[in-house]
Design a protein around this motif. Structure first.
Motif: not given
Length: 223
Positions: A78-105
């Motif tokens: 969301v951009k509020l003119e004259g102020l700035g933009t608010f938006g999300p970002s994701i913090e992933g687990k440190k180890n992540g996933a080995a593959s797309v399939k592993a991530a979905m599992e």
């Protein structure tokens, strides 16, 4: 835009990291203040205009807060003119996933550590709200010399901030300058800035939500 009549109080903190290239140097940081709550902010807005009374301003601001959170949680910046933009970002687990399939599992909930709400100040159309442009609109006033100390409280080691007025330190010897040291206790001292080695030896950069102290590292949650 008019220059602010109320000055921003600035404290000084010494870098006490003996391994840093700027060991012993002094750096500025904003004096810690208790955040103004929604009611206080609405009261401030009411004083600046005659178009709406306090009750109406409070209703509008509360609606803005609710809708802003709702949209950001949906992944919609969301951009509020004259102020700035608010938006999300994701913090992933440190180890992540080995593959797309592993991530979905594993499942997205298990792959995600947390979601952050980010704010990017407006920097277009003359509404300069970043860095040196903001500095140009500020009035600064010297506040305190701040030092982090550790003390044992109820069997636990806690960090406190000793604050001594700069005017007291600079006063000629023998003068009857009122004031003296004080301390603000607790584990959280939010709103500070990085006072470490800004050349990179002590991990420069800003730390949102807490004070970075060259002696003890982060003070506060920072999340």
């Amino acid at each position: 835009m008019a220059v602010r009549e109320i000055a921003m109080v600035v404290n000084l903190r010494q870098n006490k990291n003996a391994t840093a290239t700027n060991f012993g140097k002094w750096y500025p940081e904003v004096d810690e203040k208790k955040p103004l709550d929604l009611k206080g902010f609405c009261a401030h807005m009411t004083k600046h205009g005659k178009l709406a009374d306090y009750q109406m301003v409070e209703l509008v601001v509360k609606q803005v807060v609710e809708c802003l959170k709702e949209l950001v949680l949906q992944g919609q910046p969301v951009k509020l003119e004259g102020l700035g933009t608010f938006g999300p970002s994701i913090e992933g687990k440190k180890n992540g996933a080995a593959s797309v399939k592993a991530a979905m599992e594993m499942g997205l909930d298990e792959l995600i550590e947390g979601v952050h709400m980010n704010f990017t100040p407006e920097n277009t159309k003359g509404e300069k709200l970043t860095s040196r442009a903001l500095k140009a609109e500020c009035v600064f006033d010297a506040g305190y010399v701040v030092e982090s100390v550790k003390r044992m409280v109820d069997g636990k080691e806690k960090r406190f901030q000793n604050k001594t007025p700069i005017s007291f330190i600079l006063a000629p010897e023998g003068s009857n300058t009122s004031g003296g040291g004080s301390n603000t206790g607790g584990d959280n001292t939010g709103g500070g800035s990085n006072t470490g080695d800004n050349t990179g030896d002590n991990g420069g950069g800003n730390n949102s939500g807490g004070t970075t102290d060259p002696d003890y590292g982060d003070i506060g949650d920072g999340n």
